[in-house]
Design a protein around this motif. Sequence first.
Motif, PDB file in Angstrom:
ATOM      1  N   ILE A  29     -35.191  31.544  45.205  1.00 35.59           N
ATOM      2  CA  ILE A  29     -35.104  32.333  46.436  1.00 35.59           C
ATOM      3  C   ILE A  29     -34.979  31.364  47.598  1.00 35.59           C
ATOM      4  N   GLU A  30     -33.917  31.533  48.362  1.00 35.84           N
ATOM      5  CA  GLU A  30     -33.629  30.654  49.495  1.00 35.84           C
ATOM      6  C   GLU A  30     -34.178  31.233  50.801  1.00 35.84           C
ATOM      7  N   ASP A  31     -34.015  32.539  50.997  1.00 34.53           N
ATOM      8  CA  ASP A  31     -34.481  33.213  52.221  1.00 34.53           C
ATOM      9  C   ASP A  31     -34.885  34.636  51.897  1.00 34.53           C
ATOM     10  N   ILE A  32     -35.903  35.128  52.605  1.00 29.93           N
ATOM     11  CA  ILE A  32     -36.278  36.537  52.594  1.00 29.93           C
ATOM     12  C   ILE A  32     -36.450  36.944  54.044  1.00 29.93           C
ATOM     13  N   ILE A  33     -35.713  37.974  54.449  1.00 30.31           N
ATOM     14  CA  ILE A  33     -35.778  38.449  55.829  1.00 30.31           C
ATOM     15  C   ILE A  33     -36.076  39.948  55.782  1.00 30.31           C
ATOM     16  N   GLY A  34     -37.094  40.369  56.502  1.00 31.53           N
ATOM     17  CA  GLY A  34     -37.462  41.773  56.510  1.00 31.53           C
ATOM     18  C   GLY A  34     -37.572  42.321  57.909  1.00 31.53           C
ATOM     19  N   GLU A  35     -37.178  43.569  58.060  1.00 27.72           N
ATOM     20  CA  GLU A  35     -37.329  44.276  59.336  1.00 27.72           C
ATOM     21  C   GLU A  35     -37.431  45.760  59.026  1.00 27.72           C
ATOM     22  N   GLY A  36     -38.503  46.365  59.480  1.00 23.26           N
ATOM     23  CA  GLY A  36     -38.704  47.783  59.194  1.00 23.26           C
ATOM     24  C   GLY A  36     -38.811  48.002  57.693  1.00 23.26           C
ATOM     25  N   ASP A  37     -38.000  48.919  57.168  1.00 24.70           N
ATOM     26  CA  ASP A  37     -38.044  49.202  55.730  1.00 24.70           C
ATOM     27  C   ASP A  37     -36.951  48.462  54.954  1.00 24.70           C
ATOM     28  N   ARG A  38     -36.296  47.491  55.596  1.00 30.90           N
ATOM     29  CA  ARG A  38     -35.201  46.734  54.973  1.00 30.90           C
ATOM     30  C   ARG A  38     -35.617  45.293  54.692  1.00 30.90           C
ATOM     31  N   VAL A  39     -35.159  44.791  53.542  1.00 35.23           N
ATOM     32  CA  VAL A  39     -35.413  43.403  53.160  1.00 35.23           C
ATOM     33  C   VAL A  39     -34.098  42.821  52.645  1.00 35.23           C
ATOM     34  N   LEU A  40     -33.749  41.636  53.134  1.00 35.78           N
ATOM     35  CA  LEU A  40     -32.566  40.916  52.684  1.00 35.78           C
ATOM     36  C   LEU A  40     -33.023  39.634  51.996  1.00 35.78           C
ATOM     37  N   VAL A  41     -32.496  39.402  50.793  1.00 36.58           N
ATOM     38  CA  VAL A  41     -32.869  38.216  50.016  1.00 36.58           C
ATOM     39  C   VAL A  41     -31.605  37.421  49.710  1.00 36.58           C
ATOM     40  N   ARG A  42     -31.646  36.120  49.990  1.00 35.70           N
ATOM     41  CA  ARG A  42     -30.574  35.198  49.591  1.00 35.70           C
ATOM     42  C   ARG A  42     -31.150  34.314  48.515  1.00 35.70           C
ATOM     43  N   MET A  43     -30.466  34.268  47.371  1.00 36.00           N
ATOM     44  CA  MET A  43     -30.968  33.469  46.257  1.00 36.00           C
ATOM     45  C   MET A  43     -29.821  32.769  45.542  1.00 36.00           C
ATOM     46  N   THR A  44     -30.174  31.769  44.762  1.00 39.29           N
ATOM     47  CA  THR A  44     -29.210  31.037  43.961  1.00 39.29           C
ATOM     48  C   THR A  44     -29.562  31.233  42.501  1.00 39.29           C
ATOM     49  N   MET A  45     -28.550  31.610  41.703  1.00 40.74           N
ATOM     50  CA  MET A  45     -28.734  31.710  40.263  1.00 40.74           C
ATOM     51  C   MET A  45     -28.026  30.528  39.611  1.00 40.74           C
ATOM     52  N   ARG A  46     -28.735  29.861  38.698  1.00 43.22           N
ATOM     53  CA  ARG A  46     -28.149  28.757  37.941  1.00 43.22           C
ATOM     54  C   ARG A  46     -28.321  29.051  36.459  1.00 43.22           C
ATOM     55  N   GLY A  47     -27.293  28.742  35.679  1.00 44.05           N
ATOM     56  CA  GLY A  47     -27.384  28.956  34.241  1.00 44.05           C
ATOM     57  C   GLY A  47     -26.161  28.388  33.545  1.00 44.05           C
ATOM     58  N   THR A  48     -26.181  28.463  32.231  1.00 46.89           N
ATOM     59  CA  THR A  48     -25.087  27.964  31.410  1.00 46.89           C
ATOM     60  C   THR A  48     -24.423  29.155  30.732  1.00 46.89           C
ATOM     61  N   HIS A  49     -23.102  29.235  30.831  1.00 47.28           N
ATOM     62  CA  HIS A  49     -22.349  30.356  30.270  1.00 47.28           C
ATOM     63  C   HIS A  49     -22.309  30.220  28.751  1.00 47.28           C
ATOM     64  N   GLN A  50     -23.259  30.898  28.068  1.00 48.60           N
ATOM     65  CA  GLN A  50     -23.418  30.762  26.624  1.00 48.60           C
ATOM     66  C   GLN A  50     -23.101  32.024  25.836  1.00 48.60           C
ATOM     67  N   GLY A  51     -22.768  33.103  26.523  1.00 47.23           N
ATOM     68  CA  GLY A  51     -22.438  34.357  25.843  1.00 47.23           C
ATOM     69  C   GLY A  51     -21.289  35.044  26.548  1.00 47.23           C
ATOM     70  N   VAL A  52     -20.716  36.050  25.894  1.00 47.79           N
ATOM     71  CA  VAL A  52     -19.591  36.795  26.479  1.00 47.79           C
ATOM     72  C   VAL A  52     -20.053  37.471  27.766  1.00 47.79           C
ATOM     73  N   PHE A  53     -19.255  37.356  28.804  1.00 48.06           N
ATOM     74  CA  PHE A  53     -19.559  37.978  30.097  1.00 48.06           C
ATOM     75  C   PHE A  53     -18.314  38.673  30.605  1.00 48.06           C
ATOM     76  N   TYR A  54     -18.370  40.010  30.641  1.00 49.78           N
ATOM     77  CA  TYR A  54     -17.227  40.826  31.060  1.00 49.78           C
ATOM     78  C   TYR A  54     -15.941  40.417  30.349  1.00 49.78           C
ATOM     79  N   GLY A  55     -16.048  40.227  29.041  1.00 52.83           N
ATOM     80  CA  GLY A  55     -14.888  39.913  28.226  1.00 52.83           C
ATOM     81  C   GLY A  55     -14.493  38.446  28.184  1.00 52.83           C
ATOM     82  N   HIS A  56     -15.184  37.611  28.935  1.00 55.10           N
ATOM     83  CA  HIS A  56     -14.874  36.181  28.965  1.00 55.10           C
ATOM     84  C   HIS A  56     -15.740  35.445  27.945  1.00 55.10           C
ATOM     85  N   ALA A  57     -15.086  34.712  27.055  1.00 49.11           N
ATOM     86  CA  ALA A  57     -15.792  33.953  26.029  1.00 49.11           C
ATOM     87  C   ALA A  57     -16.657  32.864  26.665  1.00 49.11           C
ATOM     88  N   PRO A  58     -17.738  32.479  26.002  1.00 52.66           N
ATOM     89  CA  PRO A  58     -18.611  31.420  26.526  1.00 52.66           C
ATOM     90  C   PRO A  58     -17.841  30.121  26.763  1.00 52.66           C
TER      91      PRO A  58
END
Length: 83
Positions: A29-58
């Motif tokens: 999680i890089e940033d969390i910003i909240g105001e009223g009943d709204r929350v915005l989250v900026r995050m980074t996902m890291r991983g290794t493509h090891q399985g089929v994803f939307y028809g794309h081979a690993p």
Amino acid sequence: MEHNYQSREGLKQFARNILAAFPDKAYTIEDIIGEGDRVLVRMTMRGTHQGVFYGHAPTERKTEVTLYREYRVADGRIAEHRG
């Protein structure tokens, strides 16, 4: 392949697809910003493509993606999600 990400079941299926394709995924999680009943989250996902994803081979390549999520909270629970 279409998904209804606004439904609970649609989000669960999307999460299963991501985990199958990137079993070593990790989020920072890089940033969390909240105001009223709204929350915005900026995050980074890291991983290794090891399985089929939307028809794309690993590719076994490392992946890094910046994600933005917006939530509306009601009664202490997520009532809406956009990503």
